[in-house]
Design an enzyme around this catalytic site. Structure first.
Site, PDB file in Angstrom:
ATOM      1  N   CYS A  27      29.781  16.213  22.169  1.00 51.36           N
ATOM      2  CA  CYS A  27      30.087  15.867  20.769  1.00 51.36           C
ATOM      3  C   CYS A  27      30.262  14.677  20.538  1.00 51.36           C
ATOM      4  CB  CYS A  27      31.095  16.813  20.215  1.00 51.36           C
ATOM      5  SG  CYS A  27      31.659  16.446  18.422  1.00 51.36           S
ATOM      6  N   CYS A  84      24.573  12.348  16.938  1.00 46.53           N
ATOM      7  CA  CYS A  84      25.282  13.738  16.790  1.00 46.53           C
ATOM      8  C   CYS A  84      24.268  14.617  17.590  1.00 46.53           C
ATOM      9  CB  CYS A  84      25.425  13.911  15.309  1.00 46.53           C
ATOM     10  SG  CYS A  84      25.829  15.857  15.107  1.00 46.53           S
TER      11      CYS A  84
HETATM   12  N1  DGL Z   1      28.164  17.840  17.272  1.00 52.76           N
HETATM   13  C1  DGL Z   1      28.993  17.021  16.782  1.00 52.76           C
HETATM   14  C2  DGL Z   1      28.632  15.582  17.088  1.00 52.76           C
HETATM   15  O1  DGL Z   1      27.889  15.236  18.142  1.00 52.76           O
HETATM   16  C3  DGL Z   1      29.504  17.126  15.352  1.00 52.76           C
HETATM   17  C4  DGL Z   1      29.290  18.351  14.492  1.00 52.76           C
HETATM   18  C5  DGL Z   1      30.382  18.592  13.537  1.00 52.76           C
HETATM   19  O2  DGL Z   1      30.534  17.840  12.570  1.00 52.76           O
HETATM   20  O3  DGL Z   1      31.069  19.642  14.008  1.00 52.76           O
HETATM   21  O4  DGL Z   1      29.073  14.677  16.676  1.00 52.76           O
END
Ligand code: DGL
Length: 291
Positions: free
Chosen positions: A74, A187
């Site tokens: 993430c 993301c």
């Molecule tokens: N998957 C997460 C990232 O890479 C973010 C998603 C979320 O906002 O929870 O930033």
């Protein structure tokens, strides 16, 4: 041989492409996938909230399993709290995911690089500072796309091809209008639309992601000291149902019964779905600062 599992952690399904990529290249390694659906989306939370949520999540997991490596799959959590969890859990080797700006700024001819991420990631100085480290004259055009995170988390499985293509095209057009010749998918959720982004961006814009870099980074940790950390085979069982042989566990936070889609995602990774209950960051409600 070290049979402890590897942990992939995200607010939702965003870490799945990373987990899958690693799994395909390293089929024998035991895995835990952890989706913090109780605090999704991370991108709308403040750094201080994530600094409470993510360590509490790892703490709760440690009661059940002892991961040798934790992949913070993430970008939002990585740019916000990687340093904090590294300090707090020195026994675990952490691998963070950050927007792949280095190759993008070095390759860019226009000097304008687009970064697509969550509000938290785009608002953080991290990406700009990283870009300037490699190229001073580069301009970063950051776009926050919380609605794209929601689309992928809630609707990716049921959406049609045209809708997915349209979603990607919307952002590609914004970056194209800004003169960017590179787009960094900053993301992990956006990796689900990597093909769509590449198709819509070609031939004038190149799309960058960190998928392969992360798998290689994990492999280099496993191979450290002559492969001491590699498990060399499937584990004899997960921690929650020890009598059953499985490749690992897919954990989701929150007490509510999992929606059917979670079972499908777990099944695709060959993992066993269960709830990580009694988890909560101290003093933080499910919705505080959230959607
Ligand atoms: N998957 C997460 C990232 O890479 C973010 C998603 C979320 O906002 O929870 O930033």
């Amino acid at each position: 041989m070290d049979t402890r599992p590897l942990l992939f952690l995200d607010s939702g399904i965003g870490g799945i492409p990373y987990c899958r990529d690693f799994q395909l290249r390293n089929p024998g390694e035991p895995l835990i996938y952890l989706a913090d659906r109780a605090h999704f989306p991370y991108g709308k939370r403040r750094r201080e909230e994530l600094a409470r949520i993510v360590p509490a999540l790892i703490e709760a997991l440690l009661e059940k399993a002892d991961p040798k490596i934790a992949v913070i799959a993430c970008n939002t959590a990585t740019v916000s709290v990687l340093k904090i969890v590294r300090e707090k859990f020195p026994r675990i080797s952490f691998v963070g995911t950050v927007p792949a700006v280095k190759p993008a700024v070095l390759d860019s001819r226009s000097g304008v690089v687009g970064v697509l991420g969550t509000g938290r990631t785009i608002g953080d100085p991290y990406t700009g500072e990283l870009a300037r480290k490699y190229r001073r004259d580069c301009r970063i055009r950051g776009i926050a796309a919380p609605e794209l995170v929601e689309f992928i988390e809630r609707r990716y499985g049921s959406a049609g091809e045209d809708e997915k293509r349209e979603m990607a095209l919307t952002y590609v057009n914004k970056f194209r209008a800004a003169g960017a010749d590179a787009i960094v998918l900053g993301c992990t959720h956006f990796l689900f639309l990597l093909d769509e982004f590449r198709r819509e961006a070609a031939p004038d814009i190149r799309v960058y992601d960190s998928l392969e870099g992360i798998s290689r980074r994990i492999e280099s940790l496993l191979d450290r000291d002559g492969g001491r950390l590699r498990s060399g085979g499937l584990p004899s069982g997960g921690f929650s149902v020890p009598e059953r042989r499985a490749a690992g566990d897919f954990l989701i936070t929150g007490d509510a019964e999992p929606e059917a889609a979670w079972g499908e995602w777990a099944g695709r990774l060959g993992l066993r779905l269960s709830l990580l209950k009694r988890y909560g960051a101290p003093g933080l409600s499910r919705t505080e600062g959230g959607a």
